[in-house]
Enzyme design. Structure first.
Site, PDB file in Angstrom:
ATOM      1  N   ASP A 115       0.294  -1.089  -5.997  1.00 51.27           N
ATOM      2  CA  ASP A 115       0.710  -1.673  -4.725  1.00 51.27           C
ATOM      3  C   ASP A 115      -0.058  -2.937  -4.391  1.00 51.27           C
ATOM      4  OD1 ASP A 115       2.598   0.109  -4.070  1.00 51.27           O
ATOM      5  OD2 ASP A 115       1.362   1.324  -2.735  1.00 51.27           O
ATOM      6  N   MET A 153      -2.377  -0.398  10.003  1.00 49.57           N
ATOM      7  CA  MET A 153      -1.218  -1.287  10.171  1.00 49.57           C
ATOM      8  C   MET A 153      -0.993  -1.607  11.652  1.00 49.57           C
ATOM      9  SD  MET A 153       1.357   0.488   7.433  1.00 49.57           S
ATOM     10  CE  MET A 153       0.815   2.179   7.623  1.00 49.57           C
ATOM     11  N   LYS A 200       4.724  -4.782  -1.662  1.00 41.06           N
ATOM     12  CA  LYS A 200       5.513  -5.645  -0.782  1.00 41.06           C
ATOM     13  C   LYS A 200       4.668  -6.861  -0.453  1.00 41.06           C
ATOM     14  CE  LYS A 200       7.732  -1.564   1.061  1.00 41.06           C
ATOM     15  NZ  LYS A 200       7.044  -0.462   0.419  1.00 41.06           N
TER      16      LYS A 200
HETATM   17  N1  SAH Z   1      -3.061   4.567   1.980  1.00 46.44           N
HETATM   18  C1  SAH Z   1      -3.929   3.574   2.592  1.00 46.44           C
HETATM   19  C2  SAH Z   1      -3.324   3.008   3.843  1.00 46.44           C
HETATM   20  C3  SAH Z   1      -2.066   2.228   3.636  1.00 46.44           C
HETATM   21  S1  SAH Z   1      -1.503   1.527   5.105  1.00 46.44           S
HETATM   22  C4  SAH Z   1      -5.287   4.210   2.888  1.00 46.44           C
HETATM   23  O1  SAH Z   1      -5.457   5.412   2.748  1.00 46.44           O
HETATM   24  O2  SAH Z   1      -6.189   3.472   3.226  1.00 46.44           O
HETATM   25  C5  SAH Z   1      -2.197  -0.080   5.012  1.00 46.44           C
HETATM   26  C6  SAH Z   1      -3.207  -0.292   6.110  1.00 46.44           C
HETATM   27  O3  SAH Z   1      -4.473   0.266   5.741  1.00 46.44           O
HETATM   28  C7  SAH Z   1      -3.523  -1.732   6.390  1.00 46.44           C
HETATM   29  O4  SAH Z   1      -2.534  -2.332   7.213  1.00 46.44           O
HETATM   30  C8  SAH Z   1      -4.845  -1.628   7.096  1.00 46.44           C
HETATM   31  O5  SAH Z   1      -4.662  -1.200   8.427  1.00 46.44           O
HETATM   32  C9  SAH Z   1      -5.501  -0.473   6.343  1.00 46.44           C
HETATM   33  N2  SAH Z   1      -6.392  -0.991   5.298  1.00 46.44           N
HETATM   34  C10 SAH Z   1      -6.297  -0.733   3.988  1.00 46.44           C
HETATM   35  N3  SAH Z   1      -7.303  -1.316   3.298  1.00 46.44           N
HETATM   36  C11 SAH Z   1      -8.054  -1.953   4.222  1.00 46.44           C
HETATM   37  C12 SAH Z   1      -9.232  -2.744   4.160  1.00 46.44           C
HETATM   38  N4  SAH Z   1      -9.854  -2.991   3.002  1.00 46.44           N
HETATM   39  N5  SAH Z   1      -9.743  -3.250   5.297  1.00 46.44           N
HETATM   40  C13 SAH Z   1      -9.139  -3.001   6.481  1.00 46.44           C
HETATM   41  N6  SAH Z   1      -8.018  -2.265   6.608  1.00 46.44           N
HETATM   42  C14 SAH Z   1      -7.482  -1.744   5.498  1.00 46.44           C
END
Ligand code: SAH
Length: 472
Positions: free
Chosen positions: A247, A382, A269
């Site tokens: 992803d 998000m 995406k």
């Molecule tokens: N499955 C992922 C989440 C996917 S949704 C998990 O468990 O972390 C994607 C969202 O995750 C982003 O929009 C943001 O809000 C958060 N996110 C993921 N990586 C991040 C990072 N390194 N720093 C800040 N927010 C992050």
């Protein structure tokens, strides 16, 4: 990469060493291991080189260096203490396109010698491109300790069976599986303990068993970005993958850890580009696994937290495909830790709630009164698009306007940025960030000032308060 690591076959090739002191001797000993034809030019030679000469292991030209001696030479090592002469050798070799190394003068080298761990035929060569020799030595010690001394025997014995295995398993994937199974079996332990006969009988038994190709789907959480946060199991699986579907959120650092021969398919995406639908991703996962491939589905954070991992797993199970799930550190856990914000704390928060900001406003199932309870920390994934609406709903349902919030972008990476502010400043702060961003709401945010520990190396000013960057 400053230098491309390659392994040279010097067998029966002429190499020239100019100089015959201790430094030259070190390089000569190394070259002897490669079975090169070693020619030495020097007026005098040290006693050890005299011994090598007596054993016909090297040739000696007792002359000053002359350009004519470069004829038919593949590689040159200049180990003299005459800088002018070294310069001439370097220039002449370059003109003639001969590989040259002026010992201890990196600017006059067309190649450099790596640090070597020799378990022939397994050879590990590492280099710091001349930048950090001490770090290199420490790394080398670690690798040495990891590799069994009889690694070479393991490779040699297995090597003798390659042809037979190739004949028996015509399909490449079948062969790959056979070797993977063998090297993680008792075979290795037998060789390490000197039980060669038993090792060979293990191969014989395994080769007789049919090797049915069974594909599988492995959901792997890649963590929030910093590759240090990958689990050991995830690393192992990335090294065994046939195909990896990854992803947008998976960082380049993590992608660099995938087995080089694995096929990597981007299914994320990306803004401005037509993205592949979830339905198509699932179809592709199943199609590849049914071909007998080990398919890794690599997702940012954890696959089960706002990652649609559940849907993909369900589809794979419905298609009777073997599955595994390797949990990852979700952004809520990883990013908050790297921002020095404990999500629960006896004095500030009795619990934590993870929500998604995406479409949450129209989603009637969100219980805003629970989300607005100040005794819980709220972590919003998000959240950037709906930040304003989220803050308005929370304030409407009882959260104070002054509730502390942290907005952390690119958390856990060297680009991490933490901005602290108030709930009623949310919209303005989000406008200043580059995604991905995580929003933390609640009293625990106050602890950041004291507990903050991770600073990126490139920007020492990475911790800011809202009021320092927006004039509120
Ligand atoms: N499955 C992922 C989440 C996917 S949704 C998990 O468990 O972390 C994607 C969202 O995750 C982003 O929009 C943001 O809000 C958060 N996110 C993921 N990586 C991040 C990072 N390194 N720093 C800040 N927010 C992050």
């Amino acid at each position: 990469m400053d230098y491309l690591p390659i392994f040279l076959d010097l067998k029966h090739k002429n190499v020239l060493v100019v100089g015959a002191g201790d430094i030259a001797l070190n390089k000569i000993k190394l070259l002897l291991r490669s079975n090169a034809i070693i020619n030495i030019i020097a007026k005098n030679i040290c006693s050890e080189i005299k011994c090598l000469l007596a054993q016909n292991k090297v040739f000696w030209i007792s002359q000053e260096f002359k350009i004519v001696y470069l004829e038919n030479i593949f590689l040159v090592i200049a180990a003299t203490n005459n800088t002018q002469l070294n310069q001439i050798i370097f220039e002449e070799c370059n003109k003639l396109k001969i590989l040259v190394n002026v010992v201890d003068d990196q600017s006059k080298c067309s190649f450099i010698f790596p640090s070597i761990i020799d378990r022939s035929p397994i050879v590990v060569a590492i280099s710091s491109s001349g930048k950090a020799p001490v770090l290199l030595r420490l790394l080398r010690e670690k690798i040495e300790a990891l590799l069994p001394t009889r690694l070479g025997d393991i490779a040699n014995i297995a090597g003798k069976w390659r042809k037979i295995v190739k004949k028996k398993f015509v399909n490449f994937l079948e062969r790959k599986r056979f070797w993977e199974k063998l090297f993680s079996s008792i075979f290795v332990q037998h060789i390490i303990n000197g039980r060669e006969k038993q090792a060979i009988s293990t191969i014989e038994k395994m080769i007789k068993k049919p090797n049915i190709l069974i594909g599988e789907v492995i959901l792997v959480g890649a963590g929030p970005g910093n590759s240090d946060l990958l689990t050991l199991r995830a690393l192992q699986v990335l090294q065994e993958a046939d195909v990896v579907l990854y992803d947008n959120l998976v960082s380049q650092d993590v992608l660099n850890l995938i087995r080089r021969d694995a096929k990597c398919i981007y299914v994320g995406k990306r803004a401005g580009l037509k993205s592949i639908t979830q339905k198509k991703i699932i179809k592709l996962l199943i199609f590849l696994a049914k071909q007998g491939k080990r398919v890794v589905r690599l997702k940012g954070g954890d696959a089960f937290i706002f990652g649609r991992g559940g849907e993909e797993l369900e589809a794979a199970k419905n298609a009777n495909i073997n599955v595994q799930v390797i949990p990852g550190i979700t952004a809520g856990i990883g990013v908050s830790a790297y921002a020095g914000i404990p999500l629960t704390h006896r004095d500030y928060a009795q619990g934590v709630i993870f929500i998604t900001g995406h479409k949450c406003i129209n989603n009637i199932s969100n219980n805003w009164s629970i989300l607005s309870d100040p005794s819980y920390t709220l972590v919003v994934y998000m959240g950037s698009l709906k930040a304003l609406e989220i803050s308005q709903q929370l304030i409407l349902h009882g959260r104070l306007k002054s509730t502390p919030i942290a907005i952390i972008s690119q958390g856990t990476t060297i680009n991490q940025k933490v901005i602290i502010g108030r709930l009623d400043e949310i919209d303005k702060i989000f406008k200043l960030t580059v995604g991905p961003t995580l929003l933390i709401i609640g009293q625990v945010v106050l602890l950041h000032k004291k507990l903050e520990w991770f600073k990126n190396l490139t920007n020492f000013n990475n911790i800011e308060t809202a009021s320092s960057i927006i004039n509120v």
